[in-house]
Design a protein around this motif. Structure first.
Motif, PDB file in Angstrom:
ATOM      1  N   PHE A 159      -8.621  -3.652  -9.053  1.00 54.53           N
ATOM      2  CA  PHE A 159      -7.843  -2.204  -8.996  1.00 54.53           C
ATOM      3  C   PHE A 159      -8.012  -1.672 -10.347  1.00 54.53           C
ATOM      4  N   GLY A 160      -8.089  -2.362 -11.430  1.00 61.71           N
ATOM      5  CA  GLY A 160      -8.394  -1.630 -12.593  1.00 61.71           C
ATOM      6  C   GLY A 160      -7.098  -1.480 -13.331  1.00 61.71           C
ATOM      7  N   TYR A 161      -5.947  -2.150 -12.933  1.00 63.14           N
ATOM      8  CA  TYR A 161      -4.550  -1.955 -13.406  1.00 63.14           C
ATOM      9  C   TYR A 161      -4.273  -3.322 -14.071  1.00 63.14           C
ATOM     10  N   SER A 162      -3.548  -3.325 -15.171  1.00 64.68           N
ATOM     11  CA  SER A 162      -3.250  -4.557 -16.015  1.00 64.68           C
ATOM     12  C   SER A 162      -1.867  -4.788 -15.104  1.00 64.68           C
ATOM     13  N   PHE A 163      -1.628  -6.142 -15.119  1.00 67.48           N
ATOM     14  CA  PHE A 163      -0.130  -6.538 -14.603  1.00 67.48           C
ATOM     15  C   PHE A 163       0.831  -5.585 -15.456  1.00 67.48           C
ATOM     16  N   GLN A 164       0.789  -5.805 -16.691  1.00 65.33           N
ATOM     17  CA  GLN A 164       1.777  -4.803 -17.515  1.00 65.33           C
ATOM     18  C   GLN A 164       2.051  -3.148 -16.888  1.00 65.33           C
ATOM     19  N   ASN A 165       0.829  -2.508 -16.745  1.00 62.89           N
ATOM     20  CA  ASN A 165       0.709  -1.331 -16.513  1.00 62.89           C
ATOM     21  C   ASN A 165       1.216  -0.980 -15.115  1.00 62.89           C
ATOM     22  N   PHE A 166       1.213  -2.143 -14.238  1.00 59.90           N
ATOM     23  CA  PHE A 166       1.375  -1.759 -12.877  1.00 59.90           C
ATOM     24  C   PHE A 166       3.008  -2.065 -12.566  1.00 59.90           C
ATOM     25  N   LEU A 167       3.688  -2.806 -13.581  1.00 64.28           N
ATOM     26  CA  LEU A 167       4.900  -3.462 -13.452  1.00 64.28           C
ATOM     27  C   LEU A 167       5.869  -1.895 -13.100  1.00 64.28           C
ATOM     28  N   SER A 168       5.433  -0.860 -13.797  1.00 64.07           N
ATOM     29  CA  SER A 168       6.553   0.350 -13.535  1.00 64.07           C
ATOM     30  C   SER A 168       5.954   1.246 -12.339  1.00 64.07           C
ATOM     31  N   LYS A 169       5.002   0.793 -11.538  1.00 65.19           N
ATOM     32  CA  LYS A 169       4.194   1.524 -10.567  1.00 65.19           C
ATOM     33  C   LYS A 169       4.917   1.232  -9.180  1.00 65.19           C
ATOM     34  N   ASP A 170       4.704   2.101  -8.169  1.00 66.50           N
ATOM     35  CA  ASP A 170       5.033   1.698  -6.823  1.00 66.50           C
ATOM     36  C   ASP A 170       3.774   1.288  -6.217  1.00 66.50           C
ATOM     37  N   PHE A 171       3.894   0.491  -5.046  1.00 68.77           N
ATOM     38  CA  PHE A 171       2.373   0.046  -4.430  1.00 68.77           C
ATOM     39  C   PHE A 171       1.644   1.282  -3.734  1.00 68.77           C
ATOM     40  N   GLU A 172       2.619   2.019  -3.482  1.00 66.72           N
ATOM     41  CA  GLU A 172       1.799   3.201  -2.687  1.00 66.72           C
ATOM     42  C   GLU A 172       0.808   3.972  -3.573  1.00 66.72           C
ATOM     43  N   ILE A 173       0.773   3.783  -5.004  1.00 64.41           N
ATOM     44  CA  ILE A 173      -0.309   4.398  -5.696  1.00 64.41           C
ATOM     45  C   ILE A 173      -1.577   3.724  -5.294  1.00 64.41           C
ATOM     46  N   LEU A 174      -1.734   2.555  -4.844  1.00 67.18           N
ATOM     47  CA  LEU A 174      -3.015   2.229  -4.532  1.00 67.18           C
ATOM     48  C   LEU A 174      -3.504   2.677  -2.982  1.00 67.18           C
ATOM     49  N   ARG A 175      -2.612   3.243  -2.084  1.00 68.78           N
ATOM     50  CA  ARG A 175      -2.868   3.787  -1.096  1.00 68.78           C
ATOM     51  C   ARG A 175      -3.487   5.120  -1.144  1.00 68.78           C
ATOM     52  N   LYS A 176      -4.550   5.526  -0.380  1.00 71.43           N
ATOM     53  CA  LYS A 176      -5.214   7.004  -0.252  1.00 71.43           C
ATOM     54  C   LYS A 176      -4.114   7.792   0.183  1.00 71.43           C
ATOM     55  N   ASN A 177      -3.539   7.465   1.410  1.00 71.92           N
ATOM     56  CA  ASN A 177      -2.587   8.062   2.262  1.00 71.92           C
ATOM     57  C   ASN A 177      -1.238   7.473   2.342  1.00 71.92           C
ATOM     58  N   ASN A 178      -0.123   8.146   1.905  1.00 76.08           N
ATOM     59  CA  ASN A 178       1.166   7.217   2.045  1.00 76.08           C
ATOM     60  C   ASN A 178       1.542   6.865   3.602  1.00 76.08           C
ATOM     61  N   LEU A 179       2.313   5.950   3.774  1.00 77.92           N
ATOM     62  CA  LEU A 179       2.716   5.460   5.100  1.00 77.92           C
ATOM     63  C   LEU A 179       3.425   6.627   5.862  1.00 77.92           C
ATOM     64  N   THR A 180       3.207   6.861   7.040  1.00 77.75           N
ATOM     65  CA  THR A 180       3.799   7.725   7.741  1.00 77.75           C
ATOM     66  C   THR A 180       5.112   7.227   8.302  1.00 77.75           C
TER      67      THR A 180
END
Length: 77
Positions: free
Chosen positions: A9-30
């Motif tokens: 994904f190109g994210y480090s563990f430390q950079n991803f800690l403050s993120k929501d998994f949704e940033i990895l999805r093209k479209n948010n779950l409905t």
């Protein structure tokens, strides 16, 4: 994130800690997808879906995601 996911994904563990998994999805779950997924978890202890994921550089790729409902010590995960 494990090392392979960091590479993928190109994210480090430390950079991803403050993120929501949704940033990895093209479209948010409905709301409907969430409802169907939770029903599947309750019924089958599994939720499998297909979606498009996005890397940190914007590159997209198709993915199949499996979520399992686990119980341990009286708690559900």
């Amino acid at each position: 994130l494990n090392p392979k996911a960091e590479e993928m994904f190109g994210y480090s563990f430390q950079n991803f800690l403050s993120k929501d998994f949704e940033i990895l999805r093209k479209n948010n779950l409905t709301p409907n997808e969430i409802s169907e997924g939770l029903e599947s978890l309750e019924k089958d202890n599994f939720w499998i879906s297909q979606t498009t994921l996005v890397k940190a550089n914007g590159e997209e790729f198709p993915a199949r995601i499996a979520v399992a409902l686990l119980e341990s010590g009286g708690r559900r995960y």
